[in-house]
Design a protein around this motif. Structure first.
Motif, PDB file in Angstrom:
ATOM      1  N   ILE A   1      -9.927  -1.886  -0.563  1.00 16.74           N
ATOM      2  CA  ILE A   1     -10.569  -1.722   0.746  1.00 16.74           C
ATOM      3  C   ILE A   1      -9.543  -1.890   1.859  1.00 16.74           C
TER       4      ILE A   1
ATOM      5  N   SER B   1      -2.124  -0.294  11.246  1.00 16.31           N
ATOM      6  CA  SER B   1      -2.261   0.378   9.957  1.00 16.31           C
ATOM      7  C   SER B   1      -1.220  -0.081   8.942  1.00 16.31           C
TER       8      SER B   1
ATOM      9  N   ILE C   1      -9.543  -8.994   5.092  1.00 11.11           N
ATOM     10  CA  ILE C   1     -10.178  -7.927   4.299  1.00 11.11           C
ATOM     11  C   ILE C   1      -9.865  -8.109   2.817  1.00 11.11           C
TER      12      ILE C   1
ATOM     13  N   LEU D   1      -7.680   4.609   7.502  1.00  8.82           N
ATOM     14  CA  LEU D   1      -8.634   4.909   8.572  1.00  8.82           C
ATOM     15  C   LEU D   1      -8.029   4.678   9.948  1.00  8.82           C
TER      16      LEU D   1
ATOM     17  N   TYR E   1      -7.603   1.407   2.126  1.00 13.22           N
ATOM     18  CA  TYR E   1      -8.402   2.462   2.756  1.00 13.22           C
ATOM     19  C   TYR E   1      -8.581   2.203   4.259  1.00 13.22           C
ATOM     20  N   THR E   2      -8.692   0.937   4.635  1.00 13.42           N
ATOM     21  CA  THR E   2      -8.796   0.596   6.060  1.00 13.42           C
ATOM     22  C   THR E   2      -7.516   0.983   6.786  1.00 13.42           C
ATOM     23  N   SER E   3      -6.386   0.763   6.132  1.00 10.24           N
ATOM     24  CA  SER E   3      -5.098   1.160   6.703  1.00 10.24           C
ATOM     25  C   SER E   3      -5.075   2.668   6.983  1.00 10.24           C
TER      26      SER E   3
END
Length: 389
Positions: A166, A27, A158, A173, A169-171
């Motif tokens: 994005i 993350s 990414i 998640l 936001y992936t981090s």
């Protein structure tokens, strides 16, 4: 004849913790290669050293509190708080798009590593036998290391294929998934206290545990190099024409994983000091090779040596710290270790940025300086070993 089997470390709790640590490590590490360019685009190129420096500042400052809470309230709540900070910060990066708010967010983001690894190390020490402590730290370090390799590589991918938002936001998640695992794990602290104002009252020993001074000082000196690598290798990668700024971190982590288990097991049998000496020698060599790299192959060779060095030093110094800590003060001792680690990374980041000064020709000077500081760690470790023997 009955053959005695070594005490078991591969429990379901151990592997769940490893998965949570992998997600947590991924993350925050996935952001690192892209943040220098992100800050430069805002007009803050001269503040690159603060990307890591501010992060490690709050991580270090929060260690005494996280260590105390680990010993008073439990390992799991402290780990959850650390992961939760990553969740929140990932959603705020797209909002904070000017230099000062961005730097303040980096300051806040540092609380994540101020809490999660402290609770995690104490949890590992609780569930594994002392005779296999170095091995267990090595194996758990592999989980963190895979995240440290996967994160930067997938983060750059990414960012290139989608967008920085994005990526942020992936981090978030991945950190949220880490929390889902943690809240379903069994707490290992046997005697928890009721939360009160006294729970948060810090004493001098909460800030520094003198029993673990020796490994803490070595950690401080060797982790200067880590701060420099985090700060200047993205620019070094661009200079050499690497499309993926996470390649150095991926190679570094791969070789770190290859030696962690062996280093930890060897230190269980031969002692912490002689193995730490080998790690310091590898680190000095890594700084020299990286600093004078003029091709991608030499750059990757430096990453490989750096990975081997940290793969030796990380589990051995962690196990050495826990060896010297009392059972009731385990969180406090681990917090002291991480304060030294964060101080080394933060100071290394700021010092390397000052020496570099956005001038590619200064890169050899950066890595020679880091190698010199690592040499002090080597000399101190050799002195401890000879004094002991």
């Amino acid at each position: 004849m009955i053959t005695a089997h070594p005490p078991r470390i591969f429990t379901s709790q151990f592997w769940l913790l490893g998965l949570s640590s992998f997600l947590f490590s991924s993350s925050f590490n996935m952001l690192i290669p892209e943040l220098p360019g992100y800050l430069t685009a805002m007009g803050g190129a001269e503040y690159k050293g603060f990307i890591i420096g501010l992060f490690t500042l709050t991580a270090g400052l929060s260690r005494p509190l996280s260590g105390r809470l680990t010993d008073k309230l439990g390992r799991v709540p402290v780990m959850v708080v650390g992961s939760l900070v990553c969740v929140v910060c990932g959603f705020l990066y797209p909002v904070f798009t000017t230099v000062i708010p961005f730097l303040l967010l980096r300051l806040a983001h540092g609380f994540s590593t101020g809490f999660k690894p402290t609770g995690t190390s104490a949890y590992v020490a609780d569930i594994v036998p002392a005779s296999r402590r170095g091995e267990a730290m090595g194996i758990h370090g592999i989980c963190m290391g895979v995240g440290a390799a996967f994160g930067p590589a997938i983060g750059s991918l990414i960012s290139n294929e989608f967008s920085l938002n994005i990526l942020f936001y992936t981090s978030s998640l991945l950190a949220f998934l880490s929390i889902i695992i943690l809240v379903n794990m069994k707490e290992t602290l046997q005697q928890k206290e009721e939360i009160s104002w006294n729970t948060f009252r810090l004493s001098r020993r909460d800030i520094f545990e003198p029993d673990v001074f020796k490994p803490a000082l070595i950690i401080l000196l060797v982790y200067f190099s880590f701060g420099a690598v985090l700060t200047v290798t993205p620019d070094f990668s661009d200079h050499l024409g690497l499309g993926n700024r996470g390649l150095y971190f991926m190679v570094f982590t791969l070789f770190s994983l290859l030696v962690r288990l062996v280093a930890g097991k060897t230190s269980d049998r031969k002692g912490r000091e002689p193995v730490a000496i080998i790690g310091c020698l590898l680190l000095i060599l890594a700084m020299c090779v990286t600093g004078f790299a003029t091709s991608i192959h030499l750059f990757c060779a430096g990453a490989a040596l750096f990975g081997m060095a940290m793969g030796v030093l990380s589990p051995v110094l962690s196990a050495w710290t826990i060896d010297l800590a009392g059972d009731q003060n385990r969180g406090r001792a681990i917090a002291t270790m991480y304060i030294a680690l964060e101080a080394g990374i933060g100071l290394g980041a700021v010092l390397s940025a000052e020496i570099f000064d956005n001038n590619i020709n200064q890169l050899p000077a950066v890595f020679l300086a880091m190698g010199g500081i690592a040499s002090l760690g080597l000399l101190y470790t050799v002195w401890i070993y000879h004094k002991k023997s």
